[in-house]
Structure formats: C-alpha cells, structure tokens
Design a protein around this motif. Structure first.
Motif, mmCIF file in Angstrom:
data_model
loop_
_atom_site.group_PDB
_atom_site.id
_atom_site.type_symbol
_atom_site.label_atom_id
_atom_site.label_comp_id
_atom_site.label_asym_id
_atom_site.label_seq_id
_atom_site.Cartn_x
_atom_site.Cartn_y
_atom_site.Cartn_z
ATOM 1 N N VAL A 241 40.524 4.399 33.584
ATOM 2 C CA VAL A 241 40.932 3.070 33.120
ATOM 3 C C VAL A 241 41.742 3.190 31.828
ATOM 4 O O VAL A 241 42.761 2.505 31.643
ATOM 5 C CB VAL A 241 39.697 2.174 32.920
ATOM 6 N N PHE A 242 41.312 4.082 30.945
ATOM 7 C CA PHE A 242 42.058 4.300 29.706
ATOM 8 C C PHE A 242 43.453 4.844 29.994
ATOM 9 O O PHE A 242 44.432 4.458 29.359
ATOM 10 C CB PHE A 242 41.294 5.255 28.787
ATOM 11 N N LEU B 271 35.518 -3.084 38.733
ATOM 12 C CA LEU B 271 36.125 -1.785 39.021
ATOM 13 C C LEU B 271 36.898 -1.829 40.337
ATOM 14 O O LEU B 271 37.912 -1.139 40.490
ATOM 15 C CB LEU B 271 35.064 -0.695 39.057
ATOM 16 N N ALA B 272 36.457 -2.657 41.277
ATOM 17 C CA ALA B 272 37.213 -2.840 42.511
ATOM 18 C C ALA B 272 38.555 -3.516 42.226
ATOM 19 O O ALA B 272 39.569 -3.192 42.863
ATOM 20 C CB ALA B 272 36.406 -3.659 43.512
ATOM 21 N N SER C 163 33.072 5.224 27.108
ATOM 22 C CA SER C 163 32.253 4.081 26.703
ATOM 23 C C SER C 163 32.414 2.818 27.539
ATOM 24 O O SER C 163 31.744 1.822 27.279
ATOM 25 C CB SER C 163 32.528 3.738 25.228
ATOM 26 N N LEU C 164 33.290 2.808 28.537
ATOM 27 C CA LEU C 164 33.487 1.606 29.340
ATOM 28 C C LEU C 164 32.191 1.155 30.003
ATOM 29 O O LEU C 164 31.448 1.966 30.555
ATOM 30 C CB LEU C 164 34.539 1.871 30.419
ATOM 31 N N HIS C 165 31.932 -0.147 29.949
ATOM 32 C CA HIS C 165 30.866 -0.786 30.721
ATOM 33 C C HIS C 165 31.532 -1.769 31.678
ATOM 34 O O HIS C 165 32.453 -2.498 31.295
ATOM 35 C CB HIS C 165 29.885 -1.523 29.816
ATOM 36 N N SER C 166 31.065 -1.799 32.920
ATOM 37 C CA SER C 166 31.718 -2.629 33.930
ATOM 38 C C SER C 166 30.757 -2.836 35.085
ATOM 39 O O SER C 166 29.575 -2.495 35.005
ATOM 40 C CB SER C 166 33.017 -1.945 34.387
ATOM 41 N N ASN C 167 31.258 -3.408 36.183
ATOM 42 C CA ASN C 167 30.472 -3.521 37.411
ATOM 43 C C ASN C 167 31.392 -3.324 38.601
ATOM 44 O O ASN C 167 32.605 -3.130 38.451
ATOM 45 C CB ASN C 167 29.717 -4.853 37.466
ATOM 46 N N ALA C 168 30.830 -3.351 39.794
ATOM 47 C CA ALA C 168 31.607 -2.993 40.977
ATOM 48 C C ALA C 168 32.749 -3.968 41.234
ATOM 49 O O ALA C 168 33.833 -3.561 41.661
ATOM 50 C CB ALA C 168 30.697 -2.919 42.202
ATOM 51 N N GLU C 169 32.542 -5.249 40.981
ATOM 52 C CA GLU C 169 33.628 -6.204 41.226
ATOM 53 C C GLU C 169 34.811 -5.927 40.321
ATOM 54 O O GLU C 169 35.968 -5.885 40.764
ATOM 55 C CB GLU C 169 33.142 -7.635 41.045
#
Length: 379
Positions: free
Chosen positions: A106-107, A266-267, A258-264
């Motif tokens: 993502v970075f 990241l999809a 350090s990224l925090h996320s969820n499947a939606e």
C-alpha cells in the motif's frame, strides 16, 4: 518481550491453542456478484463459509476478515469469529486488523502517486532529498534510491534490532541483489514526509488525501486513531496489550509495517491494483514491472514461489497470468494479499492469529489459483 518473534520471514505457522467460539459469518451487502473460482466455476457462498470455518477451527484462528474478487469486483466478503480470543465480541464490518508487511504494498502505491506528479524521482539518490546520518560512514549509501527501497535492493538489513550489534549497516552493494528490508522502507517514509513538508507523525494526512479517500478505504490508517482503539482485533493470546506487542511508536507512520485495515478496504485496494486505478498507465506498469529476479536458491523463492520483485509486490507466474502478492506476519496477527490482474481476480484476508498464513495456500487451492505461491513476509 522477544522482538525476534515479532517479525520473522519464515515462522508463521506456530500452532497456539485457543478457545474461540466461531460466530455466524457477517456478510456485506456490497458483495452481490456470484463467487467463483479462478476458472469461473461458481462456489455457493455457504460452501465457502463452511470451508473457512473449518479451517479456522483446524488452525485455531479466533477472528477472520476475508474478501474474494472475481470478474473484477468483490464477490465474497465475510467476517468470522471474535476480535480477541478471550471475548465473545464478534468481528464485524468496523473491525480493523494489523496488515503487517502488506503495509509495504500500500505504501508503494502511495509513493507511486508522488512519482507520477514529479514529487519524487525513483532513481534519484535518497540522500539528496534527506541525508541519513546513521549511514554516512558508508559511502555506498549515497547510491540508494527509492526504486531500490521498494524492490528490496538497498543492502540494508530487515530491521536493525534483529542484528547482533543492533546497528544499521549496509550488507551488500546497493542495487546488486535482493535483500528484504523494512529499514529501507522506513528511510523512504522519512524522505516522503520531508518532500511533503510533514513528519512521519503527520504523514497520515497525506496518505489519506492521496490514497485512502480516493479509493474509499474508510477504515485504513498507518497511524493509531480512535477507530483502532474502539474496533481493533487483538492478537491470538488473550490479554496482550497493544503497546506491549509493538516494537515501535504507533503514532508514527510505518510504511513497512503499521497499516491497520480490513478485508473490504484491502479488497478496494486490490481492485485499484487490478485496474490501475489512480495511476496513469505508465506509472502503473512501472509499479508492477520486474525490478529484480530472485536467485533460484533464494529462501523466499524456494519456500514461497516468488520469482521476482516489483515495486512493493512479489511476483509469481501462474497458468492464469502474473500473480502479485504480499503477506504479513506480526506476533499473533497475519494478513494476506494477492491479485491476478489479467483475470480480474484476487484474495485478501486478515487473521488475529499466528496461524493465519497457514490458511493462504489452502484457500488458494480451494479457489483454484494454480502454480506459484506468495511471499509470506514479516511485519
């Protein structure tokens, strides 16, 4: 705390016991397409649910957030289990997980937005933007570029605290071989922050403006915030405080980890990678192009099938086209990302367990993703 257990390339399948109660899966109405395997064969959603729940029980994964992209859109999006092993609070659409080394992918996309507008030159030595005093004793550091950082060719170690002397040193001539390095990404974070007139503590605002908001990644952040505190999925071991599980300050933007996320969310990022959304065609092609070939005996290649590295992604050949992938391992938190752009297909998931990445190969097998395996990198 044993810091070496926090981040390690190859130890992702340590079996730890847990007594999580597996919850009824939480679906998302946005996933309205028919779920299919890579070859287009339909999979009934209940069959996918059953497969994942059985694997969660087998691997003792307390909580899971998973999405499948097929036909160029999200066709399956589910949450399972609990936010931590000692509670009954279910994982839901608001829950965020540690992305660990998927942060790097993502970075890298974030960096490419700056390459595109001329803020950053991939091939200009980074010291010309911002010197790194810790390396000024070694003249070779003056040749390190952003391209080398994003493709792991800087010669820097993964993390200095994993070195016997705890120092940051160059291990090989920059640009001559592959060497996985979180330290290189953190140097690039400092450069990117400097070029945007901010610090690594305030770079999050730039990321939100350039990436998260345009891609509608509403629950994704590289720095700690109130949403984390209210909705974070905690690690496999009950009672482990977040501050005790990290080797760095979560108020600082960590491009490597350090990224925090969820499947939606990241999809949504996966769809952007599949489509080249947010980048001009030339920039997109540069990001995914081969930068360095891994030697036949390189452990990441022999263990996980990674053939080469792009800018932020590992590359593996499959019968269906090139697969771009990244995995993440933090202590008690695993994550996985892969896309095959030629097929409009991808899989992402997060697990609050050290056993999460053991699911990746089996899930890809269930979905018919052939040949090649993805890099399970450290967070």
């Amino acid at each position: 705390m044993n810091f070496k257990s926090v981040i390690t390339i190859f130890c992702f399948a340590v079996l730890l016991g847990c007594n999580a109660e597996f919850q009824t899966p939480v679906s998302n109405e946005n996933a309205t397409l028919e779920l299919t395997r890579l070859d287009g064969t339909p999979i009934p959603s209940p069959a996918m649910d059953e497969f994942l729940l059985s694997k969660m029980e087998e691997l003792q994964i307390p909580g899971l957030s998973v999405a499948v992209i097929s036909k160029g859109d999200i066709s399956y999006l589910r949450s399972f289990g609990v936010v931590r092993a000692d509670t009954a609070e279910p994982v839901g659409p608001e829950t965020v997980f540690e992305a660990a080394s998927i942060s790097k992918a993502v970075f890298a996309y974030f960096v490419m937005t700056m390459v595109e507008d001329g803020t950053l030159d991939l091939d200009r030595p980074m010291h010309e933007y911002l010197p790194l005093p810790e390396l000024e004793h070694d003249e070779r550091y003056r040749s390190i570029t952003a391209r080398m950082a994003l493709s792991h060719q800087t010669g820097l170690p993964n993390w200095r605290f994993l070195e016997e002397d705890g120092k940051l040193d160059i291990k090989f001539d920059p640009g001559t071989e592959f060497g996985y390095s979180g330290e290189a990404y953190e140097y690039l974070v400092a450069v990117v922050a400097h070029l945007n007139g901010v610090t690594p503590r305030t770079l999050e605002d730039v990321f939100q403006e350039r990436v998260a908001v345009p891609l509608e990644m509403t629950h994704s952040s590289f720095t700690r915030n109130a949403h984390w505190d209210a909705h974070k999925a905690y690690g496999h071991e009950a009672g482990v405080a977040e501050e005790d599980r990290w080797y760095t300050d979560l108020s600082v933007f960590g491009g490597a980890h350090s990224l925090h996320s969820n499947a939606e969310d990241l999809a949504k990022f996966a769809l952007a990678v599949i489509e080249g959304r947010g980048l001009e065609p030339d920039t997109y092609a540069e990001m995914l192009s081969e930068q360095v070939v891994l030697p036949d005996d390189q452990p990441i290649r022999t263990s996980f099938g990674i053939e080469s590295w792009a800018l932020g992604f590992g590359r593996s050949s499959t019968e269906a086209g090139m697969k771009y992938a990244h995995g993440g391992v933090n202590e008690h938190a695993n994550a996985y990302f892969m896309v095959i752009p030629a097929q409009g297909y991808g899989v992402v998931f997060f697990a609050n367990s050290s056993n999460g990445l053991a699911l990746a190969e089996e899930l890809e097998g269930f979905l018919g993703v052939l040949a090649g395996s993805s890099e399970r990198s450290e967070g």
